[in-house]
Scaffold this motif. Structure first.
Motif, PDB file in Angstrom:
ATOM      1  N   SER A  82      16.326 -26.526   4.254  1.00 54.41           N
ATOM      2  CA  SER A  82      16.467 -27.574   3.817  1.00 54.41           C
ATOM      3  C   SER A  82      16.088 -28.774   4.970  1.00 54.41           C
ATOM      4  N   MET A  83      16.114 -28.229   6.103  1.00 53.93           N
ATOM      5  CA  MET A  83      15.881 -29.055   7.551  1.00 53.93           C
ATOM      6  C   MET A  83      14.421 -28.609   7.867  1.00 53.93           C
ATOM      7  N   THR A  84      13.853 -27.909   7.189  1.00 49.74           N
ATOM      8  CA  THR A  84      12.755 -27.185   7.994  1.00 49.74           C
ATOM      9  C   THR A  84      11.494 -28.559   7.998  1.00 49.74           C
ATOM     10  N   PRO A  85      10.899 -28.578   8.901  1.00 48.09           N
ATOM     11  CA  PRO A  85      10.554 -27.819  10.171  1.00 48.09           C
ATOM     12  C   PRO A  85      11.352 -28.395  11.351  1.00 48.09           C
ATOM     13  N   THR A  86      12.202 -29.206  11.304  1.00 48.66           N
ATOM     14  CA  THR A  86      12.940 -29.856  12.032  1.00 48.66           C
ATOM     15  C   THR A  86      13.944 -28.772  12.885  1.00 48.66           C
ATOM     16  N   LEU A  87      14.679 -28.252  11.854  1.00 47.11           N
ATOM     17  CA  LEU A  87      15.554 -27.098  12.103  1.00 47.11           C
ATOM     18  C   LEU A  87      15.015 -25.811  11.358  1.00 47.11           C
ATOM     19  N   ASN A  88      15.334 -24.612  11.820  1.00 48.29           N
ATOM     20  CA  ASN A  88      14.817 -23.279  11.570  1.00 48.29           C
ATOM     21  C   ASN A  88      13.399 -23.543  10.906  1.00 48.29           C
ATOM     22  N   PRO A  89      12.517 -23.672  11.701  1.00 48.15           N
ATOM     23  CA  PRO A  89      10.999 -23.663  11.329  1.00 48.15           C
ATOM     24  C   PRO A  89      10.592 -22.380  10.993  1.00 48.15           C
ATOM     25  N   GLU A  90      11.177 -21.339  11.283  1.00 48.21           N
ATOM     26  CA  GLU A  90      10.670 -19.957  11.136  1.00 48.21           C
ATOM     27  C   GLU A  90      10.913 -19.570   9.780  1.00 48.21           C
ATOM     28  N   SER A  91       9.884 -19.308   8.970  1.00 47.51           N
ATOM     29  CA  SER A  91       9.964 -19.310   7.489  1.00 47.51           C
ATOM     30  C   SER A  91      10.350 -17.794   7.158  1.00 47.51           C
ATOM     31  N   ASN A  92      10.396 -16.919   8.087  1.00 44.00           N
ATOM     32  CA  ASN A  92      11.005 -15.465   7.468  1.00 44.00           C
ATOM     33  C   ASN A  92      12.611 -15.425   7.480  1.00 44.00           C
ATOM     34  N   GLY A  93      13.075 -16.600   7.961  1.00 44.91           N
ATOM     35  CA  GLY A  93      14.741 -16.674   7.743  1.00 44.91           C
ATOM     36  C   GLY A  93      15.551 -15.752   8.710  1.00 44.91           C
ATOM     37  N   LEU A  94      14.696 -15.032   9.551  1.00 44.78           N
ATOM     38  CA  LEU A  94      15.492 -14.069  10.444  1.00 44.78           C
ATOM     39  C   LEU A  94      16.072 -14.759  11.601  1.00 44.78           C
ATOM     40  N   ILE A  95      15.459 -15.876  12.252  1.00 39.65           N
ATOM     41  CA  ILE A  95      15.722 -16.463  13.304  1.00 39.65           C
ATOM     42  C   ILE A  95      16.348 -18.090  12.976  1.00 39.65           C
ATOM     43  N   ARG A  96      17.665 -18.143  12.989  1.00 35.68           N
ATOM     44  CA  ARG A  96      18.256 -19.341  12.702  1.00 35.68           C
ATOM     45  C   ARG A  96      18.697 -20.272  13.874  1.00 35.68           C
ATOM     46  N   ASP A  97      18.548 -21.495  13.793  1.00 37.97           N
ATOM     47  CA  ASP A  97      18.837 -22.303  14.958  1.00 37.97           C
ATOM     48  C   ASP A  97      20.306 -22.418  15.116  1.00 37.97           C
ATOM     49  N   ILE A  98      20.712 -22.359  16.375  1.00 36.06           N
ATOM     50  CA  ILE A  98      21.898 -22.882  17.095  1.00 36.06           C
ATOM     51  C   ILE A  98      21.925 -23.808  17.620  1.00 36.06           C
TER      52      ILE A  98
END
Length: 196
Positions: free
Chosen positions: A55-71
């Motif tokens: 929901s906060m892409t591209p600011t947070l979690n810009p990777e579209s594959n969902g494997l890398i999540r922001d901490i």
């Protein structure tokens, strides 16, 4: 002679075990006294959280594959003070539909301001009630105030201030992103003009 040797060896091992038990008890007691301190900091001052969802892409979690999540670093100190927030702040709040879960959204408007809404909100504009916020995700497909309306500011648990992981994106969170507040907010009151 063998019994004396056996008992001296048993006494020595008992003293060692007794010392180990005393040391372990002291260490446990010291660790247990820090539990309330850590719990207080986690609930009221600062915490490190994993950002889920797009929901906060591209600011947070810009990777579209969902494997890398922001901490991210979540600043909670003073989160109940309505005046600490600015337009564009990314906040963590309890989900208005499910209080057991949290959502991460951007503040778009404050009380008394009129917002041009998006689908599926039933009306074309909405005036934010007293002590409420209009929040939206940066992704247009976000479930946000356009779905459940203005949210009470008391649902806010804290502010996302820094990205800690992935390391190539480490740093402060952008105050811009999503919908432009100048285009979305019809009536910005001067006393609530919190553009940074």
């Amino acid at each position: 002679m063998t019994s004396r040797f056996f008992f001296s060896r048993f006494a020595k091992s008992w003293r060692e075990r007794k010392n180990q038990i005393i040391y372990a008890s002291k260490a446990t007691l010291i660790a247990a006294t820090w539990v309330p301190v850590v719990a207080y900091f986690a609930n009221h001052v600062v915490w490190i959280g994993v950002i889920d969802g797009a929901s906060m892409t591209p600011t947070l979690n810009p990777e579209s594959n969902g494997l890398i999540r922001d901490i991210a670093l979540l600043w909670k100190f003073g989160s109940n003070n309505y005046n600490t927030y600015k337009r564009g702040d990314i906040v963590v709040l309890r989900n208005p539909r499910d209080p057991e879960s949290s959502v991460v959204k951007r503040i778009l408007a404050f009380e008394g301001e009129t917002v041009r809404t998006r689908f599926p909100y039933p009306e074309s504009t909405c005036t934010v009630p007293e002590r409420h916020l209009w929040i939206e995700g940066d992704n247009i497909h976000s479930i946000d105030s356009n779905t459940y309306g203005p949210v009470p500011h008391r649902l806010v648990d804290g502010k996302v201030t820094r990205i800690l992981f992935p390391f190539d994106r480490i740093g402060p969170v952008s105050a811009t992103g999503g919908r432009n507040p100048k285009a979305a907010v019809v009536d910005i009151h001067k006393e609530w003009n919190r553009l940074s």
